[in-house]
Write a protein that holds these residues in place. Structure first.
Motif, PDB file in Angstrom:
ATOM      1  N   PRO A 260       0.839  -1.212   0.000  1.00 42.39           N
ATOM      2  CA  PRO A 260       0.000   0.000   0.000  1.00 42.39           C
ATOM      3  C   PRO A 260       0.868   1.254   0.000  1.00 42.39           C
ATOM      4  CG  PRO A 260      -0.783  -1.593   1.614  1.00 42.39           C
ATOM      5  CD  PRO A 260       0.540  -2.116   1.133  1.00 42.39           C
ATOM      6  N   LEU A 261       0.435   2.250  -0.756  1.00 43.40           N
ATOM      7  CA  LEU A 261       1.138   3.530  -0.813  1.00 43.40           C
ATOM      8  C   LEU A 261       0.241   4.548  -0.110  1.00 43.40           C
ATOM      9  CD1 LEU A 261       3.764   4.697  -1.901  1.00 43.40           C
ATOM     10  CD2 LEU A 261       2.595   5.198  -4.052  1.00 43.40           C
ATOM     11  N   LEU A 262       0.632   4.929   1.077  1.00 42.24           N
ATOM     12  CA  LEU A 262      -0.278   5.605   1.991  1.00 42.24           C
ATOM     13  C   LEU A 262      -0.628   7.044   1.613  1.00 42.24           C
ATOM     14  CD1 LEU A 262       1.195   4.290   5.369  1.00 42.24           C
ATOM     15  CD2 LEU A 262      -0.705   3.358   4.028  1.00 42.24           C
ATOM     16  N   ASP A 263       0.278   7.749   0.951  1.00 41.09           N
ATOM     17  CA  ASP A 263       0.044   9.181   0.742  1.00 41.09           C
ATOM     18  C   ASP A 263      -0.121   9.568  -0.724  1.00 41.09           C
ATOM     19  OD1 ASP A 263       2.647   8.532   0.153  1.00 41.09           O
ATOM     20  OD2 ASP A 263       3.530  10.335   1.033  1.00 41.09           O
ATOM     21  N   ALA A 264      -0.442   8.619  -1.575  1.00 45.97           N
ATOM     22  CA  ALA A 264      -0.640   8.927  -2.993  1.00 45.97           C
ATOM     23  C   ALA A 264      -2.133   9.070  -3.285  1.00 45.97           C
ATOM     24  CB  ALA A 264      -0.047   7.823  -3.863  1.00 45.97           C
ATOM     25  N   PRO A 265      -2.516   9.988  -4.154  1.00 43.50           N
ATOM     26  CA  PRO A 265      -3.943  10.163  -4.478  1.00 43.50           C
ATOM     27  C   PRO A 265      -4.474   8.962  -5.244  1.00 43.50           C
ATOM     28  CG  PRO A 265      -2.581  11.475  -5.948  1.00 43.50           C
ATOM     29  CD  PRO A 265      -1.659  10.929  -4.892  1.00 43.50           C
ATOM     30  N   PRO A 266      -5.778   8.680  -5.151  1.00 42.61           N
ATOM     31  CA  PRO A 266      -6.353   7.532  -5.852  1.00 42.61           C
ATOM     32  C   PRO A 266      -6.369   7.755  -7.370  1.00 42.61           C
ATOM     33  CG  PRO A 266      -8.081   8.847  -4.869  1.00 42.61           C
ATOM     34  CD  PRO A 266      -6.785   9.419  -4.369  1.00 42.61           C
ATOM     35  N   VAL A 267      -6.599   6.674  -8.092  1.00 39.84           N
ATOM     36  CA  VAL A 267      -6.642   6.709  -9.559  1.00 39.84           C
ATOM     37  C   VAL A 267      -8.085   6.536 -10.013  1.00 39.84           C
ATOM     38  CG1 VAL A 267      -5.851   5.623 -11.688  1.00 39.84           C
ATOM     39  CG2 VAL A 267      -4.346   5.698  -9.693  1.00 39.84           C
ATOM     40  N   PRO A 268      -8.640   7.477 -10.768  1.00 38.54           N
ATOM     41  CA  PRO A 268     -10.002   7.281 -11.286  1.00 38.54           C
ATOM     42  C   PRO A 268     -10.016   6.241 -12.399  1.00 38.54           C
ATOM     43  CG  PRO A 268      -9.056   9.313 -12.141  1.00 38.54           C
ATOM     44  CD  PRO A 268      -8.078   8.782 -11.132  1.00 38.54           C
ATOM     45  N   VAL A 269     -11.023   5.386 -12.397  1.00 34.26           N
ATOM     46  CA  VAL A 269     -11.216   4.384 -13.448  1.00 34.26           C
ATOM     47  C   VAL A 269     -12.380   4.847 -14.312  1.00 34.26           C
ATOM     48  CG1 VAL A 269     -11.701   1.965 -13.967  1.00 34.26           C
ATOM     49  CG2 VAL A 269     -10.338   2.570 -11.949  1.00 34.26           C
ATOM     50  N   LEU A 270     -12.133   5.014 -15.600  1.00 31.86           N
ATOM     51  CA  LEU A 270     -13.108   5.596 -16.509  1.00 31.86           C
ATOM     52  C   LEU A 270     -13.621   4.565 -17.506  1.00 31.86           C
ATOM     53  CD1 LEU A 270     -10.963   8.690 -17.624  1.00 31.86           C
ATOM     54  CD2 LEU A 270     -12.288   8.474 -15.524  1.00 31.86           C
ATOM     55  N   LEU A 271     -14.866   4.740 -17.911  1.00 27.62           N
ATOM     56  CA  LEU A 271     -15.394   4.050 -19.077  1.00 27.62           C
ATOM     57  C   LEU A 271     -15.497   5.096 -20.170  1.00 27.62           C
ATOM     58  CD1 LEU A 271     -16.515   1.492 -20.392  1.00 27.62           C
ATOM     59  CD2 LEU A 271     -18.783   2.168 -19.607  1.00 27.62           C
ATOM     60  N   ALA A 272     -14.797   4.874 -21.274  1.00 27.31           N
ATOM     61  CA  ALA A 272     -14.729   5.864 -22.350  1.00 27.31           C
ATOM     62  C   ALA A 272     -15.295   5.292 -23.638  1.00 27.31           C
ATOM     63  CB  ALA A 272     -13.281   6.299 -22.565  1.00 27.31           C
ATOM     64  N   ARG A 273     -15.871   6.162 -24.446  1.00 27.99           N
ATOM     65  CA  ARG A 273     -16.364   5.799 -25.768  1.00 27.99           C
ATOM     66  C   ARG A 273     -16.251   7.017 -26.668  1.00 27.99           C
ATOM     67  NH1 ARG A 273     -20.414   6.712 -22.236  1.00 27.99           N
ATOM     68  NH2 ARG A 273     -22.243   7.929 -22.890  1.00 27.99           N
TER      69      ARG A 273
END
Length: 300
Positions: A260-273
């Motif tokens: 786990p990386l405690l101080d990194a911001p989360p990554v958004p997961v996108l659905l793209a078209r």
């Protein structure tokens, strides 16, 4: 369906098969693969494409290279052809689901923990429309090149002409050599990695040196082009990496330890078209992806 020019008979005009042949060549970048997809011979597809170009009076495909590419006119015509074919198919299929596959691209880690639930639920609801999950090492997982109908992407996407929706966010993890000293830690922070060489997947990854504060940037970076090379470099002790949490589950490696990386911001997961006419089953995919994520979040 025949689309004839003024003064030409319908029999000498353009039919839907001409548009399908062009779209197959545009998607595959190769006449042989396009022919296999259409279940036609290569000469038949070549003749059909040539007839379309002759009718339009423009060159749609650049044949000067081994991998065929669209001319600027071909790029402009592609959306029109797709819209015409989609309208024709919708008229014949009021239910709105084609019987050929819906192609869903991803650069790595697919839909994370929701991958299997999405695929199983789709098969239950829409067995007549196969959902093909394709890994393509590209920032948009082949979407902007027309290789897929939709894509699961991570991080901000700047490509024009795309419609995106954030479905969920993932925590980040550090990836380190399993036999290295950092693997002995239960969790890590960005500063713990700053003194190491950081392996960056610049083609499909989301991590850049900007993830670190300006005062604590990594001392060195190593650039790779895909997830496999990223894992190999880390396992060999050439550097460390940062990725989304689902990478640990989707890409286990005996030489790599995820922490786990405690101080990194989360990554958004996108659905793209793409912003425009597409596979009629796309609305069903968007709705199901929302349902799977929402249902699992509620269960959790």
């Amino acid at each position: 369906m025949s689309i004839g020019r003024s003064g030409q008979s319908a029999g000498r005009g353009i039919e839907v098969r001409h548009l399908r042949a062009f779209l197959a060549v545009a998607d595959e970048g190769n006449v042989t693969r396009a022919a296999a997809r259409l279940r036609l011979t290569q000469p038949a597809v070549s003749r059909t494409l040539a007839a379309l170009e002759q009718h339009l009076g423009i060159r749609l495909v650049d044949r000067s290279t081994h991998h065929l590419v669209l001319t600027p006119e071909g790029v402009a015509f592609r959306d029109k052809a797709a819209a015409a074919v989609a309208a024709f198919d919708t008229a014949l299929d009021p239910g709105g689901l084609r019987h050929w596959p819906l192609r869903l691209g991803h650069a790595w880690s697919a839909f994370g923990p929701y991958t299997t639930p999405l695929l199983r639920r789709w098969q239950e609801l829409y067995p007549q429309t196969p959902l093909e999950l394709l890994r393509i090492d590209d920032r948009t997982a082949g979407l902007t090149r027309g290789e897929v109908d939709a894509a699961l992407l991570r991080g901000p996407v700047e490509a024009p002409g795309l419609v995106t929706e954030v479905l969920f966010e993932e925590d980040r993890v550090a990836a380190v050599a399993a036999d290295g000293p950092l693997a002995d830690r239960t969790a890590l922070r960005l500063t713990d990695l700053a003194g190491e060489t950081v392996v960056l997947n610049t083609v499909s990854g989301t991590t850049t040196a900007d993830l670190w504060p300006a005062s604590a940037r990594p001392t060195a970076t190593l650039t790779v082009a895909n997830t496999d090379d990223w894992l190999t470099a880390i396992a060999a002790g050439r550097g460390v990496g940062v990725s989304a949490a689902s990478t640990a589950g989707m890409h286990p490696h005996t030489g790599v330890a995820y922490r786990p990386l405690l101080d990194a911001p989360p990554v958004p997961v996108l659905l793209a078209r793409r912003d425009g006419p597409g596979h009629p089953a796309l609305p069903n995919l968007v709705a199901l992806a929302r349902e799977v994520v929402g249902r699992d979040a509620g269960d959790g």
